[in-house]
Scaffold this motif. Structure first.
Motif, PDB file in Angstrom:
ATOM      1  N   ASP A   1     -72.810 -40.360   4.882  1.00 57.95           N
ATOM      2  CA  ASP A   1     -72.222 -40.162   3.559  1.00 57.95           C
ATOM      3  C   ASP A   1     -73.414 -39.832   2.671  1.00 57.95           C
ATOM      4  OD1 ASP A   1     -70.404 -42.367   1.229  1.00 57.95           O
ATOM      5  OD2 ASP A   1     -71.237 -40.342   1.028  1.00 57.95           O
TER       6      ASP A   1
ATOM      7  N   ASP B   1     -73.107 -41.934  -1.669  1.00 59.14           N
ATOM      8  CA  ASP B   1     -72.020 -42.907  -1.838  1.00 59.14           C
ATOM      9  C   ASP B   1     -72.020 -43.413  -3.279  1.00 59.14           C
ATOM     10  OD1 ASP B   1     -70.000 -44.866  -0.788  1.00 59.14           O
ATOM     11  OD2 ASP B   1     -71.518 -46.271  -1.534  1.00 59.14           O
ATOM     12  N   GLY B   2     -70.808 -43.548  -3.824  1.00 56.75           N
ATOM     13  CA  GLY B   2     -70.675 -44.029  -5.202  1.00 56.75           C
ATOM     14  C   GLY B   2     -70.891 -42.919  -6.216  1.00 56.75           C
ATOM     15  N   SER B   3     -70.687 -41.671  -5.748  1.00 55.44           N
ATOM     16  CA  SER B   3     -71.100 -40.537  -6.601  1.00 55.44           C
ATOM     17  C   SER B   3     -70.274 -40.382  -7.874  1.00 55.44           C
ATOM     18  CB  SER B   3     -71.071 -39.221  -5.807  1.00 55.44           C
ATOM     19  OG  SER B   3     -69.808 -39.034  -5.213  1.00 55.44           O
TER      20      SER B   3
ATOM     21  N   ASN C   1     -61.571 -53.908  -6.540  1.00 54.32           N
ATOM     22  CA  ASN C   1     -61.101 -53.153  -7.698  1.00 54.32           C
ATOM     23  C   ASN C   1     -59.766 -53.757  -8.123  1.00 54.32           C
ATOM     24  OD1 ASN C   1     -59.889 -51.426  -9.498  1.00 54.32           O
ATOM     25  ND2 ASN C   1     -60.701 -49.562  -8.532  1.00 54.32           N
TER      26      ASN C   1
ATOM     27  N   MET D   1     -70.308 -48.628  -3.096  1.00 56.58           N
ATOM     28  CA  MET D   1     -70.322 -49.627  -2.022  1.00 56.58           C
ATOM     29  C   MET D   1     -71.735 -49.981  -1.582  1.00 56.58           C
ATOM     30  SD  MET D   1     -68.625 -49.571   1.740  1.00 56.58           S
ATOM     31  CE  MET D   1     -69.682 -48.229   2.243  1.00 56.58           C
TER      32      MET D   1
ATOM     33  N   TYR E   1     -62.106 -53.639   0.098  1.00 57.50           N
ATOM     34  CA  TYR E   1     -61.307 -52.477  -0.285  1.00 57.50           C
ATOM     35  C   TYR E   1     -60.156 -52.452   0.723  1.00 57.50           C
ATOM     36  CZ  TYR E   1     -60.360 -48.679  -3.392  1.00 57.50           C
ATOM     37  OH  TYR E   1     -59.809 -47.908  -4.397  1.00 57.50           O
TER      38      TYR E   1
HETATM   39  P1  AHG Z   1     -67.953 -41.904  -2.340  1.00 60.19           P
HETATM   40  O1  AHG Z   1     -68.619 -41.782  -3.668  1.00 60.19           O
HETATM   41  O2  AHG Z   1     -68.868 -41.578  -1.181  1.00 60.19           O
HETATM   42  O3  AHG Z   1     -66.631 -41.190  -2.281  1.00 60.19           O
HETATM   43  O4  AHG Z   1     -67.639 -43.457  -2.113  1.00 60.19           O
HETATM   44  C1  AHG Z   1     -67.100 -44.185  -3.144  1.00 60.19           C
HETATM   45  C2  AHG Z   1     -66.426 -45.392  -2.560  1.00 60.19           C
HETATM   46  C3  AHG Z   1     -67.326 -46.618  -2.521  1.00 60.19           C
HETATM   47  O5  AHG Z   1     -68.678 -46.354  -2.712  1.00 60.19           O
HETATM   48  C4  AHG Z   1     -66.790 -47.485  -3.636  1.00 60.19           C
HETATM   49  O6  AHG Z   1     -66.814 -48.835  -3.273  1.00 60.19           O
HETATM   50  C5  AHG Z   1     -65.362 -47.008  -3.799  1.00 60.19           C
HETATM   51  O7  AHG Z   1     -65.323 -45.653  -3.366  1.00 60.19           O
HETATM   52  C6  AHG Z   1     -64.915 -47.075  -5.228  1.00 60.19           C
HETATM   53  O8  AHG Z   1     -63.530 -46.774  -5.213  1.00 60.19           O
HETATM   54  P2  AHG Z   1     -62.718 -46.830  -6.610  1.00 60.19           P
HETATM   55  O9  AHG Z   1     -63.271 -45.702  -7.434  1.00 60.19           O
HETATM   56  O10 AHG Z   1     -61.282 -46.631  -6.180  1.00 60.19           O
HETATM   57  O11 AHG Z   1     -62.961 -48.179  -7.220  1.00 60.19           O
END
Ligand code: AHG
Ligand code: MN
Ligand code: MN
Length: 340
Positions: A115, A118-120, A210, A248, A264
């Protein structure tokens, strides 16, 4: 060892001695991944200064808006790792299909899934993001990789890790002999061993979920979170704290440093999706790291690393962290099944 500090390069060479049948391939691959993470860290840290914030204008296979840095990070991982002859192929959250190492490049014996960022969704608000990676052995070393080659359970991982682009840039890795953390010394350009032998406390007072999805949760998760929120007055007899960073990798690092549980879970929001996070390049690498640090990683009903993947971008319910808390949540899932 330089001035009493262990560099990643030295650590990898020593670590390679643990990997059965490893030649220089494993060390070379890990070094190339570390180089890619340094390049991504540099791009992330410059953000708006070089016009890299904002959306790339497309959607990925996940149906999610791609950030410019998602695409750039993906390209950096591909370019840094395709040339050296360590890989038979790659797969990424940001690419629909697998990326076989082909053409003029020599193929190797490993597969790399990742990935790239992540958290982008946090990148435009300057919150910590990271890169997650997992190394598998190719079933056909040297041959062009096929999709099925990637569909291996998490127990088959040779190595897993993540980089964290936060106040400091970290690299957390395991190859099955514990978890070690490195901090990037930007002046030297080297990752330095700063967190040897990371362990997750078996108990915690902190959970991450969340909470806006509460109405969609399954009963065992709702029971667990309600008890945490009841605090001292409830069945847990102690108060809990809640965190949700929506990154994450950042949650994983917090749990590695002070314990906690991340959820999650499967929810009823979208029947087509059994969870939000992806098995191959999010849940499995994090699961390998968490288990190696003394924690647990589960779907709620099964050990994550035992899941046999059926699709490249397969989503799973993801619960991981402090051993005693994950065991409690799994018990709640079992009790629901036996009550049914
Ligand atoms: P990514 O940015 O690779 O798509 O991953 C995001 C993931 C993870 O990092 C995080 O815990 C989760 O999506 C957040 O989801 P919500 O925006 O639904 O809270
Ligand atoms: Mn992700
Ligand atoms: Mn991502």
């Amino acid at each position: 060892m330089q001035d009493g500090r262990t560099t990643l390069t030295q650590f990898i060479i020593e670590e390679q001695r643990h990997v059965a049948g490893a030649t220089g391939d494993f060390s070379g691959l890990l070094n190339d991944i570390a180089t890619a993470c340094k390049v991504i860290a540099n791009a992330v840290s410059k953000g708006a200064l070089i016009g890299l914030l904002g959306n790339a204008g497309g959607e990925n296979i996940q149906g999610e808006v791609q950030k410019k840095l998602d695409v750039i990070s993906n390209d950096v991982m591909i370019r840094s790792n395709e040339w050296a002859g360590h890989l038979a192929g790659m797969a990424s959250e940001e690419m629909d299909d697998i990326y076989p190492v082909a053409g003029e490049h020599v193929r190797g014996k490993y597969l790399l899934v990742f990935d790239p960022l992540d958290g982008s969704s946090n990148i435009d608000i300057n919150i910590t993001v990271g890169t997650i990676f997992s190394i598998l052995r190719s079933p056909n070393p040297g041959a062009q990789a096929k999709l099925d080659d990637f569909l291996q359970p998490g127990t088959e991982q040779v190595c897993a890790g993540f980089a964290l682009y936060g106040p400091s840039t970290l690299l957390i890795i395991t190859s099955g002999h514990g978890v070690n953390g490195f901090t990037l010394d930007r002046e030297v350009g080297e990752f330095i061993l700063t967190h040897p032998g990371m362990r997750i406390p078996e108990d915690t007072q902190e959970f991450a979920i969340n909470a806006s999805n509460e109405r969609f949760w399954e009963q065992p998760v709702k029971r667990y979170v309600d008890e945490c929120r009841a605090g001292k007055t409830g069945p847990r007899g102690k108060d809990f704290n809640m965190r949700w960073i929506a990154s994450m990798v950042a949650e994983t690092y917090r749990i590695l440093t002070r314990g906690g549980v991340f959820m999650y879970p499967k929810d009823t929001k979208d029947a087509a999706k059994p969870g939000r996070l992806r098995l191959l390049y999010e849940a499995n690498p994090v699961g390998f790291i968490v288990e190696q640090a003394g924690g647990l990683c589960s779907t709620g009903l099964a050990r994550m690393l035992d899941i046999r993947p059926t699709a490249l971008h397969q989503r799973v319910p993801l619960i991981f962290g402090s051993k005693n808390e994950v065991e409690r949540i799994e018990r709640y899932h079992r009790e629901l099944l036996t009550a049914a």
